[in-house]
Write a protein that holds these residues in place. Structure first.
Motif, mmCIF file in Angstrom:
data_model
loop_
_atom_site.group_PDB
_atom_site.id
_atom_site.type_symbol
_atom_site.label_atom_id
_atom_site.label_comp_id
_atom_site.label_asym_id
_atom_site.label_seq_id
_atom_site.Cartn_x
_atom_site.Cartn_y
_atom_site.Cartn_z
ATOM 1 N N ALA A 127 65.756 -99.383 53.078
ATOM 2 C CA ALA A 127 65.149 -98.386 52.205
ATOM 3 C C ALA A 127 64.331 -99.071 51.112
ATOM 4 N N ALA A 137 62.407 -94.107 50.702
ATOM 5 C CA ALA A 137 63.790 -93.779 51.065
ATOM 6 C C ALA A 137 64.769 -94.492 50.146
ATOM 7 N N PHE A 161 69.868 -93.481 53.668
ATOM 8 C CA PHE A 161 68.926 -92.427 54.081
ATOM 9 C C PHE A 161 69.234 -91.822 55.448
ATOM 10 N N GLY A 178 69.258 -88.141 54.824
ATOM 11 C CA GLY A 178 68.138 -87.475 55.473
ATOM 12 C C GLY A 178 68.547 -86.356 56.399
ATOM 13 N N ASP A 196 70.360 -82.687 50.401
ATOM 14 C CA ASP A 196 69.594 -83.807 49.843
ATOM 15 C C ASP A 196 68.185 -83.344 49.468
ATOM 16 N N ASN A 254 65.512 -85.394 48.538
ATOM 17 C CA ASN A 254 64.444 -86.377 48.715
ATOM 18 C C ASN A 254 63.825 -86.247 50.104
ATOM 19 N N ASN A 279 63.763 -89.344 52.451
ATOM 20 C CA ASN A 279 64.956 -89.695 53.226
ATOM 21 C C ASN A 279 64.908 -89.044 54.601
ATOM 22 N N ARG A 333 64.636 -91.114 58.060
ATOM 23 C CA ARG A 333 65.642 -90.918 59.103
ATOM 24 C C ARG A 333 64.984 -90.652 60.453
#
Length: 266
Positions: free
Chosen positions: A198, A230, A234, A238, A243, A245, A248, A252
């Motif tokens: 990440a 990420a 993640f 992800g 989550d 973000n 992420n 993924r």
């Protein structure tokens, strides 16, 4: 302030691992054959979750090594996703026998207890457990004899180290885990190592350059990829519907695509 931010991030990670109804729902709905098995070696008995693919021929097997949070529902769901992709996948609970009454992750009573116990696991015991699981897999009538390891976070580091200890691995997949630090250890590796990292993970990211240099010096194959935007974890984050973000989730998907392509080349 930095300590407060780190504390909040750590708490969110723990909560994410504790509440994984979305992962358990996937397992419950899986059409594939899933079961628990006990792998014995010496005086130890390792509880393992195994997922079988719906394929006609024999399949390659993957050992899925859990995060520092132990064998969670999400890790079991990863095994199922690998089976969906056509591979036998087994996720050993390396905390087997550490809880009162001989239990493992589920019986330790929460993430804090799991993290404390996992930090004290002897390296030799981890290696012996993984070697026993590897031997179990390759003897399965449904296995074609090919074996890979994969791990996340703490498990990513264990996957890298396992490549130094088991010459039969065809590939080691390291998802945001660190490498053994000495040239002597890395010289023992007999398979390619593929890294998934990440961008927003300075602790692990800071080790990649040294690992790259040592692997090159020892003549080993090491292919690290860092995923933009990420954060550490993640692959789990992800997939977690809570989550926030989006990078992420993107990382993924990209990592899964790469991982399956690489598995297909074994």
């Amino acid at each position: 302030m930095k300590r407060l931010i780190f504390s909040i991030a750590a708490t969110m990670a723990l909560l994410s691992c504790a509440a994984q109804d979305w992962a358990k729902a996937r397992i419950d709905k899986s059409p594939r054959h899933l079961e628990w098995v006990k792998v014995k070696h010496g005086e130890r008995e390792v509880n393992c979750f195994i997922a079988y693919p719906e394929v006609k021929g024999k399949a390659t097997a993957v050992i899925v090594i859990h995060e520092i949070f132990g064998l969670t529902d999400w890790v079991r769901s990863v095994a199922d996703q690998l089976a969906e992709a056509g591979y036998i996948a087994i996720a050993p609970d390396l905390l087997s026998g550490t809880a009162p009454g001989g239990g493992g992750t589920s019986e330790l009573g929460g993430s804090d207890a799991v993290r404390k116990v996992i930090a004290a696991l002897p390296t030799e015991q981890i290696t012996a457990d993984l070697n026993a699981v590897a031997a179990y897999l390759t003897k399965l009538s449904a296995c074609n004899g090919k074996l890979a390891s994969a791990g996340f976070c703490w498990g990513g580091a264990r996957s890298f180290r396992f490549a130094t200890d088991n010459k039969d691995l065809k590939a080691a997949f390291v998802l945001y885990g660190t490498a053994p630090e000495t040239e002597a250890e890395l010289k023992r590796i007999q398979c390619p190592v593929y890294g998934f990292y990440a961008e927003n993970d300075a602790r692990v990211g800071a080790t990649i350059q040294k690992t790259t240099e040592l692997m090159k010096k020892t003549g080993k194959t090491y292919e690290p990829i860092t995923y933009e935007g990420a954060g550490h974890g993640f692959m789990r984050a992800g997939e977690d519907p809570t989550d926030k973000n989006p990078m992420n989730k993107k990382a993924r998907l990209q990592a899964w695509k790469r991982w399956k392509e690489l598995l297909g080349k074994i």
